[in-house]
Design an enzyme around this catalytic site. Structure first.
Site, PDB file in Angstrom:
ATOM      1  N   GLU A 121      23.893 -30.758 -36.684  1.00 28.21           N
ATOM      2  CA  GLU A 121      23.170 -31.801 -37.390  1.00 28.21           C
ATOM      3  C   GLU A 121      21.735 -31.369 -37.677  1.00 28.21           C
ATOM      4  OE1 GLU A 121      23.622 -35.626 -35.618  1.00 28.21           O
ATOM      5  OE2 GLU A 121      25.762 -35.316 -35.291  1.00 28.21           O
ATOM      6  N   CYS A 126      14.017 -31.484 -38.949  1.00 26.88           N
ATOM      7  CA  CYS A 126      14.340 -31.189 -37.553  1.00 26.88           C
ATOM      8  C   CYS A 126      15.621 -30.360 -37.531  1.00 26.88           C
ATOM      9  CB  CYS A 126      14.518 -32.511 -36.817  1.00 26.88           C
ATOM     10  SG  CYS A 126      15.048 -32.323 -35.117  1.00 26.88           S
ATOM     11  N   CYS A 128      24.712 -27.946 -26.595  1.00 29.73           N
ATOM     12  CA  CYS A 128      23.614 -27.444 -25.758  1.00 29.73           C
ATOM     13  C   CYS A 128      24.119 -27.231 -24.343  1.00 29.73           C
ATOM     14  CB  CYS A 128      22.450 -28.430 -25.765  1.00 29.73           C
ATOM     15  SG  CYS A 128      21.037 -27.822 -24.816  1.00 29.73           S
ATOM     16  N   CYS A 139      21.065 -32.050 -19.978  1.00 34.68           N
ATOM     17  CA  CYS A 139      20.164 -33.128 -19.545  1.00 34.68           C
ATOM     18  C   CYS A 139      20.945 -34.437 -19.580  1.00 34.68           C
ATOM     19  CB  CYS A 139      18.954 -33.217 -20.468  1.00 34.68           C
ATOM     20  SG  CYS A 139      18.011 -31.691 -20.518  1.00 34.68           S
ATOM     21  N   CYS A 162      20.676 -37.104 -22.660  1.00 37.94           N
ATOM     22  CA  CYS A 162      20.750 -36.576 -24.021  1.00 37.94           C
ATOM     23  C   CYS A 162      22.204 -36.440 -24.456  1.00 37.94           C
ATOM     24  CB  CYS A 162      20.045 -35.218 -24.065  1.00 37.94           C
ATOM     25  SG  CYS A 162      20.282 -34.341 -25.612  1.00 37.94           S
ATOM     26  N   GLU A 169      18.966 -25.699 -27.217  1.00 41.02           N
ATOM     27  CA  GLU A 169      17.742 -25.252 -26.556  1.00 41.02           C
ATOM     28  C   GLU A 169      17.298 -23.959 -27.249  1.00 41.02           C
ATOM     29  OE1 GLU A 169      15.262 -26.016 -24.421  1.00 41.02           O
ATOM     30  OE2 GLU A 169      14.676 -23.975 -24.918  1.00 41.02           O
ATOM     31  N   SER A 206      10.413 -27.043 -29.443  1.00 45.37           N
ATOM     32  CA  SER A 206      10.469 -27.837 -28.212  1.00 45.37           C
ATOM     33  C   SER A 206      11.471 -27.211 -27.246  1.00 45.37           C
ATOM     34  CB  SER A 206      10.887 -29.261 -28.567  1.00 45.37           C
ATOM     35  OG  SER A 206      11.069 -30.014 -27.395  1.00 45.37           O
ATOM     36  N   SER A 237       9.431 -30.291 -22.778  1.00 45.95           N
ATOM     37  CA  SER A 237       9.979 -31.580 -22.363  1.00 45.95           C
ATOM     38  C   SER A 237       9.922 -31.682 -20.848  1.00 45.95           C
ATOM     39  CB  SER A 237      11.433 -31.708 -22.831  1.00 45.95           C
ATOM     40  OG  SER A 237      11.492 -31.504 -24.223  1.00 45.95           O
ATOM     41  N   LEU A 238       8.986 -32.473 -20.349  1.00 45.87           N
ATOM     42  CA  LEU A 238       8.829 -32.585 -18.884  1.00 45.87           C
ATOM     43  C   LEU A 238       9.775 -33.637 -18.318  1.00 45.87           C
ATOM     44  CD1 LEU A 238       5.060 -32.377 -17.877  1.00 45.87           C
ATOM     45  CD2 LEU A 238       6.906 -30.791 -17.357  1.00 45.87           C
ATOM     46  N   ASN A 239       9.584 -34.861 -18.764  1.00 40.49           N
ATOM     47  CA  ASN A 239      10.508 -35.969 -18.464  1.00 40.49           C
ATOM     48  C   ASN A 239      10.557 -36.415 -17.006  1.00 40.49           C
ATOM     49  OD1 ASN A 239      11.121 -35.816 -21.154  1.00 40.49           O
ATOM     50  ND2 ASN A 239      12.952 -34.595 -20.863  1.00 40.49           N
ATOM     51  N   ASN A 255      16.162 -43.174 -26.424  1.00 36.67           N
ATOM     52  CA  ASN A 255      17.039 -43.633 -27.505  1.00 36.67           C
ATOM     53  C   ASN A 255      18.425 -43.792 -26.907  1.00 36.67           C
ATOM     54  OD1 ASN A 255      15.171 -43.590 -29.712  1.00 36.67           O
ATOM     55  ND2 ASN A 255      15.166 -41.366 -29.515  1.00 36.67           N
ATOM     56  N   CYS A 259      15.803 -38.620 -31.447  1.00 35.70           N
ATOM     57  CA  CYS A 259      15.832 -37.608 -30.395  1.00 35.70           C
ATOM     58  C   CYS A 259      16.948 -37.883 -29.411  1.00 35.70           C
ATOM     59  CB  CYS A 259      14.547 -37.657 -29.580  1.00 35.70           C
ATOM     60  SG  CYS A 259      13.150 -37.037 -30.435  1.00 35.70           S
TER      61      CYS A 259
HETATM   62  N1  SAH Z   1      16.310 -28.679 -26.207  1.00 37.82           N
HETATM   63  C1  SAH Z   1      14.973 -28.913 -26.579  1.00 37.82           C
HETATM   64  C2  SAH Z   1      14.822 -29.465 -27.978  1.00 37.82           C
HETATM   65  C3  SAH Z   1      15.811 -30.505 -28.405  1.00 37.82           C
HETATM   66  S1  SAH Z   1      15.700 -32.067 -27.595  1.00 37.82           S
HETATM   67  C4  SAH Z   1      14.289 -29.824 -25.572  1.00 37.82           C
HETATM   68  O1  SAH Z   1      14.978 -30.389 -24.737  1.00 37.82           O
HETATM   69  O2  SAH Z   1      13.076 -29.921 -25.631  1.00 37.82           O
HETATM   70  C5  SAH Z   1      14.241 -32.753 -28.329  1.00 37.82           C
HETATM   71  C6  SAH Z   1      13.562 -33.852 -27.510  1.00 37.82           C
HETATM   72  O3  SAH Z   1      14.403 -35.002 -27.397  1.00 37.82           O
HETATM   73  C7  SAH Z   1      13.244 -33.454 -26.074  1.00 37.82           C
HETATM   74  O4  SAH Z   1      11.900 -33.737 -25.791  1.00 37.82           O
HETATM   75  C8  SAH Z   1      14.153 -34.329 -25.237  1.00 37.82           C
HETATM   76  O5  SAH Z   1      13.593 -34.595 -23.968  1.00 37.82           O
HETATM   77  C9  SAH Z   1      14.265 -35.553 -26.106  1.00 37.82           C
HETATM   78  N2  SAH Z   1      15.432 -36.393 -25.827  1.00 37.82           N
HETATM   79  C10 SAH Z   1      16.643 -36.005 -25.413  1.00 37.82           C
HETATM   80  N3  SAH Z   1      17.466 -37.064 -25.271  1.00 37.82           N
HETATM   81  C11 SAH Z   1      16.755 -38.157 -25.614  1.00 37.82           C
HETATM   82  C12 SAH Z   1      17.048 -39.546 -25.704  1.00 37.82           C
HETATM   83  N4  SAH Z   1      18.260 -40.021 -25.420  1.00 37.82           N
HETATM   84  N5  SAH Z   1      16.057 -40.386 -26.102  1.00 37.82           N
HETATM   85  C13 SAH Z   1      14.841 -39.915 -26.413  1.00 37.82           C
HETATM   86  N6  SAH Z   1      14.522 -38.616 -26.380  1.00 37.82           N
HETATM   87  C14 SAH Z   1      15.450 -37.741 -25.975  1.00 37.82           C
HETATM   88 FE1  SF4 Z   2      19.692 -29.646 -24.577  1.00 40.07          FE
HETATM   89 FE2  SF4 Z   2      17.240 -30.585 -25.181  1.00 40.07          FE
HETATM   90 FE3  SF4 Z   2      19.356 -32.244 -25.002  1.00 40.07          FE
HETATM   91 FE4  SF4 Z   2      18.377 -31.134 -22.800  1.00 40.07          FE
HETATM   92  S1  SF4 Z   2      17.305 -32.581 -24.166  1.00 40.07           S
HETATM   93  S2  SF4 Z   2      20.549 -31.277 -23.328  1.00 40.07           S
HETATM   94  S3  SF4 Z   2      17.786 -29.122 -23.559  1.00 40.07           S
HETATM   95  S4  SF4 Z   2      19.066 -30.630 -26.498  1.00 40.07           S
END
Ligand code: SAH
Ligand code: SF4
Length: 351
Positions: free
Chosen positions: A92, A105, A112, A116, A119, A163, A194, A217-219, A293, A336
């Site tokens: 996508e 984007c 991936c 995480c 996600c 990633e 990212s 992405s710290l989270n 999201n 995201c």
């Molecule tokens: N793999 C990379 C880039 C793709 S994800 C990464 O993880 O940084 C892009 C961004 O979306 C990241 O900052 C991730 O933390 C965020 N993200 C993932 N799942 C999400 C969700 N359900 N809601 C909001 N942001 C999310």
């Molecule tokens: Fe992969 Fe980024 Fe989603 Fe984590 S947040 S599963 S690294 S796409």
């Protein structure tokens, strides 16, 4: 015989390709400019080239972009493209138009491997790395389909599926192609990559003479929580990640971005904000806060607005610039973490 795909090839590769057809090297450079500057992918139209060369290109080569399987249009202008690659894999790409600029984007992997827990791309699993041509092809396709100018108003983020730093060499080659002033000519200062925190990749990126801006992405602000929601933290824990961030050679005026997805009741307390402040202290940075999201297979919830604002205020009060990233295209599952090859628009009410 399978035709050779030219999208994704750089000048030296095109030079050796044309040499194998008995053509001089400068024809390789002309072909490069036809592919990326003029974006003329019908070889018969390359009239400056001798007929025999055009015939040879037509017979043995192709210049193709990913195929549009489906396109979803959001109420807020966001367009989500479900694309089909040559081997049937699907990915996508998202276009987010704003008044003064457009942002594309792109995905860097099909699926991936990082897994995480918040996600949807992670939940879906990993299929394969994208090739250079597939990464560049997403940009060329959206530019063509939306008649976009390749200029200062176009931003590019490597934040789609995958990633990017686990597909380092292809992402790197794609960035060099996209930023070549003699080709597509996008500014690297308008690109952001990212990463979930692939420490060796961040180190390597910092050494590149040409590179995009970096977002991490710290989270989570403790290893305990981060291990749970981002399993790659077990391999590269926070202390190591923050060390490479601190050592990342920022250009003058450049800031590192930390992304922080807020999960209701999990990482959104005031003490989490305070810990986050301590973690990033001393790094020239800003924090982008993203309210989760939602997605059908996710157990987490989006915090109420008041909690998000309180978190942001806590960072601000301690001198850390923090911004709320407004969700784009949530209604079409383009925001995201929502990229998951959903073919129809799922009813969010069920989530
Ligand atoms: N793999 C990379 C880039 C793709 S994800 C990464 O993880 O940084 C892009 C961004 O979306 C990241 O900052 C991730 O933390 C965020 N993200 C993932 N799942 C999400 C969700 N359900 N809601 C909001 N942001 C999310
Ligand atoms: Fe992969 Fe980024 Fe989603 Fe984590 S947040 S599963 S690294 S796409």
């Amino acid at each position: 015989m399978q035709k050779k795909e030219l999208i994704g090839l750089a000048v030296p590769q095109l030079e050796s390709l044309v040499a194998s057809f008995g053509e001089p090297a400068y024809r390789g450079r002309q072909l490069y400019s036809a592919l990326y500057q003029q974006r003329q992918w019908d070889f018969r139209q390359l009239t400056p080239f001798p007929l025999a060369f055009r015939d040879r290109l037509e017979r043995d080569c192709q210049a193709t972009l990913p195929q549009v399987n489906k396109k979803f249009q959001s109420e807020d202008g966001t367009a989500r493209y479900l694309l089909r690659l040559a081997d049937g894999q699907r990915i996508e790409t998202v276009l987010m138009p704003e008044r003064a600029r457009n942002t594309i984007c792109v995905s860097t992997q099909a699926g991936c491997p990082v897994d995480c827990k918040f996600c949807l791309t992670g939940v879906m699993g990993f299929f394969r790395n994208l090739t250079v041509g597939e990464i560049v092809g997403q940009v060329l396709l959206l530019v063509q389909d939306n008649n976009l100018a390749l200029d200062r108003r176009l931003n590019l983020v490597f934040m789609g599926m995958g990633e990017p730093l686990l597909n380092y060499s292809n992402v790197r080659a794609a960035i060099y192609l996209l930023a070549d002033p003699k080709g597509i000519a996008l500014s690297p200062a308008r690109m952001t990559l990212s990463t979930a925190g692939v420490v060796p990749g961040i180190k390597r990126l910092g050494q590149e003479p040409l590179r995009p801006k970096l977002a991490v992405s710290l989270n989570a602000a403790t290893d305990e929580l981060r291990n749970q929601i981002m399993p790659l933290n077990r391999k590269w824990p926070l202390a190591e990640l923050l060390r490479v961030c601190r050592e990342f050679p920022l250009r003058s005026g450049e800031k590192l971005t930390f992304e922080y997805v807020l999960l209701d009741g999990v990482n959104d307390r005031v003490e989490d904000a305070r810990r986050l402040v301590r973690l990033v202290r001393g790094i020239r940075c800003k924090v982008n806060l993203i309210g989760l999201n939602p997605g059908p297979e996710l157990t987490f919830r989006t915090p109420p607005d008041a909690r998000v604002l309180h978190f942001q205020q806590t960072l601000f009060d301690k001198g850390v610039p923090a911004f709320l990233r407004k969700p784009r295209g949530r209604d079409i599952f383009a925001a995201c973490g929502q990229l998951k090859l959903t073919e129809s628009q799922p009813a969010l009410a069920n989530t």
